[in-house]
Design a protein around this motif. Structure first.
Motif, PDB file in Angstrom:
ATOM      1  N   UNK A   1      -4.724  15.980  -5.574  1.00 47.83           N
ATOM      2  CA  UNK A   1      -5.006  14.732  -4.937  1.00 47.83           C
ATOM      3  C   UNK A   1      -5.213  15.107  -3.523  1.00 47.83           C
ATOM      4  N   UNK A   2      -6.083  14.235  -2.589  1.00 41.15           N
ATOM      5  CA  UNK A   2      -6.540  14.570  -1.538  1.00 41.15           C
ATOM      6  C   UNK A   2      -6.132  13.490  -0.495  1.00 41.15           C
ATOM      7  N   UNK A   3      -5.469  12.347  -1.090  1.00 41.46           N
ATOM      8  CA  UNK A   3      -4.901  11.508  -0.113  1.00 41.46           C
ATOM      9  C   UNK A   3      -3.670  11.853   0.686  1.00 41.46           C
ATOM     10  N   UNK A   4      -3.927  11.859   2.133  1.00 39.82           N
ATOM     11  CA  UNK A   4      -2.781  12.043   2.948  1.00 39.82           C
ATOM     12  C   UNK A   4      -2.108  11.088   3.477  1.00 39.82           C
ATOM     13  N   UNK A   5      -2.450   9.917   3.559  1.00 37.56           N
ATOM     14  CA  UNK A   5      -1.619   8.676   3.972  1.00 37.56           C
ATOM     15  C   UNK A   5      -1.659   7.509   2.947  1.00 37.56           C
ATOM     16  N   UNK A   6      -0.404   7.149   2.677  1.00 34.29           N
ATOM     17  CA  UNK A   6      -0.259   6.339   1.297  1.00 34.29           C
ATOM     18  C   UNK A   6       0.433   5.012   1.773  1.00 34.29           C
ATOM     19  N   UNK A   7      -0.184   3.913   1.736  1.00 37.59           N
ATOM     20  CA  UNK A   7       0.497   2.702   1.857  1.00 37.59           C
ATOM     21  C   UNK A   7       1.182   1.842   0.827  1.00 37.59           C
ATOM     22  N   UNK A   8       2.360   1.269   0.841  1.00 35.25           N
ATOM     23  CA  UNK A   8       3.102   0.583  -0.243  1.00 35.25           C
ATOM     24  C   UNK A   8       3.463  -0.771   0.321  1.00 35.25           C
ATOM     25  N   UNK A   9       2.967  -1.667  -0.317  1.00 37.48           N
ATOM     26  CA  UNK A   9       3.088  -3.243  -0.381  1.00 37.48           C
ATOM     27  C   UNK A   9       4.293  -3.407  -1.340  1.00 37.48           C
ATOM     28  N   UNK A  10       5.439  -3.455  -1.179  1.00 38.27           N
ATOM     29  CA  UNK A  10       6.483  -3.643  -2.052  1.00 38.27           C
ATOM     30  C   UNK A  10       7.016  -2.260  -2.519  1.00 38.27           C
ATOM     31  N   UNK A  11       8.322  -1.972  -2.224  1.00 41.14           N
ATOM     32  CA  UNK A  11       8.973  -0.565  -2.567  1.00 41.14           C
ATOM     33  C   UNK A  11      10.277  -0.702  -3.415  1.00 41.14           C
ATOM     34  N   UNK A  12       9.893  -1.161  -4.629  1.00 42.01           N
ATOM     35  CA  UNK A  12      11.170  -1.343  -5.708  1.00 42.01           C
ATOM     36  C   UNK A  12      11.332  -0.091  -6.383  1.00 42.01           C
TER      37      UNK A  12
END
Length: 379
Positions: A1-12
């Motif tokens: 995978x090439x994604x370097x920055x990942x966002x999460x809306x909700x972290x359960x």
């Protein structure tokens, strides 16, 4: 995978497990997250999982290559409109909801088909929340990917060992993420996804919950049914311990597929009821034979909606020191026990003690160690 920055809306449970899995895969991945419970985010930052704590749907999300929606299914669709103007070129949004038609329809209404691909990691636990997440929860679990443009399944079943070609770049990127955290990507049209999970995931939960409520209502004042409930009853009703809020929203957002399969199930129960009333030996034998044979054909590789149960039973004599002796034998090999308890109901042939482990490897090592001391083990 090439994604370097990942966002999460909700972290359960699921969001936290994906974030942990990504950090295990590449500790340099930058993770930012937002959820209402600030204390959980602070815990995640202290553990080195979250790098940036967000106060809401805000400008820092412009840095993200992919944003995971990990809130209850109804809320996921509501966040799309807020996120749309914050996406940088080449970024995309995905979700982890267990129903897909609802959010895909919202994606179409907002004209976001080119920046969204649906996802459903088919793993979980009866326990919820970030504090119960692990970096291996999704290992060897199916991660269903539902492309925005739809997907035509191949005529023949694809083996787990075969490489699946993504129908579009976004689906391919999400499949790469799934592989990075140890999951098994599986492509499905989102309508087909909802039909499938209605039968193999949603209906079983409804059945388990209704069975628990039935026993509660039918039990005596002394609670005898509850007292002797164990073995098979506990196994088939374990999923009834899951989040009521989550399952309420699943039923609301997947009404038609669930209603359709539930109606078929009710009809099948009515048929079985008549066969029992008439003492139809042949029909009943065929019913149990067909279900046994089909159940035995299931793959044991994939995880379901709950974490796997790494346990076995041991036949021991009820005498002083029996439990402590087993604990010492296992501890001598550095094997951690998650739980050990007495089987009060052993109608399925279980041993007197049930021992549960945290991992499959520990369970297998524990079996070999106890077999050396001539203990009789049961599944």
């Amino acid at each position: 995978m090439n994604e370097n920055t990942v966002g999460f809306i909700g972290l359960g449970l699921i969001g936290g497990s994906i974030a942990r899995g990504l950090k295990r895969y590449n500790p340099k991945i930058k993770i930012m997250a937002y959820m209402r419970t600030r204390a959980k985010l602070e815990q995640a930052r202290q553990e080195g999982i979250v790098d940036v704590i967000l106060d809401g749907i805000s400008q820092p999300l412009r840095e993200c290559d992919v944003i995971f929606l990990c809130t209850p299914v109804e809320y996921n669709a509501q966040y799309l409109k807020e996120l749309k103007p914050l996406l940088k070129k080449g970024a995309f949004i995905t979700d982890v909801g267990s129903t897909k038609t609802d959010i895909h329809q919202q994606v179409i209404r907002l004209g976001m088909e080119n920046v969204f691909v649906g996802g459903h990691p088919m793993a979980g636990s009866e326990k919820t929340g970030y504090e119960n997440s692990t970096d291996h929860l999704l290992e060897n679990a199916f991660y269903i990917v539902t492309p925005s443009g739809g997907y035509s399944s191949p005529d023949e079943t694809v083996s787990l060992s075969e490489e699946i070609n993504a129908p579009d770049p976004l689906s391919g990127r999400l499949m790469d993420i799934a592989k990075a955290i140890g999951a098994i990507p599986l492509l499905l049209d989102y309508h087909e996804h909802d039909r499938v999970v209605a039968a193999v995931s949603h209906l079983p939960h409804i059945v388990a919950s209704s069975l628990v409520n039935l026993v509660k209502e039918a039990d005596s004042r002394e609670g005898t049914m509850k007292q002797v409930a164990a073995g098979g009853f506990k196994d088939i009703t374990r999923i009834a311990s899951s989040s009521p809020e989550m399952w309420e929203q699943i039923c609301v957002t997947n009404q038609e597929p669930i209603a359709g399969i539930l109606e078929r199930y009710i009809n099948s129960l009515s048929q079985i009821l008549e066969e029992i009333r008439h003492g139809d030996h042949h029909a009943l034998n065929q019913f149990f034979t067909e279900s046994r044979d089909y159940r035995n054909s299931f793959t044991s590789r994939a995880k379901g909606a709950l974490a796997p149960d790494y346990s076995f039973s041991v036949d021991v004599v009820d005498e002083a020191g029996a439990i402590s002796t087993i604990a010492v034998i296992l501890a001598a090999k550095g094997i951690n026990i998650k739980n050990i308890g007495i089987n009060n109901n052993r109608e399925q042939g279980e041993g007197a003690l049930r021992i549960t482990f945290y991992e499959k490897e520990a369970m297998e090592t524990g079996k070999k160690q106890l077999e050396k001391y001539h203990y009789e083990l049961r599944p």
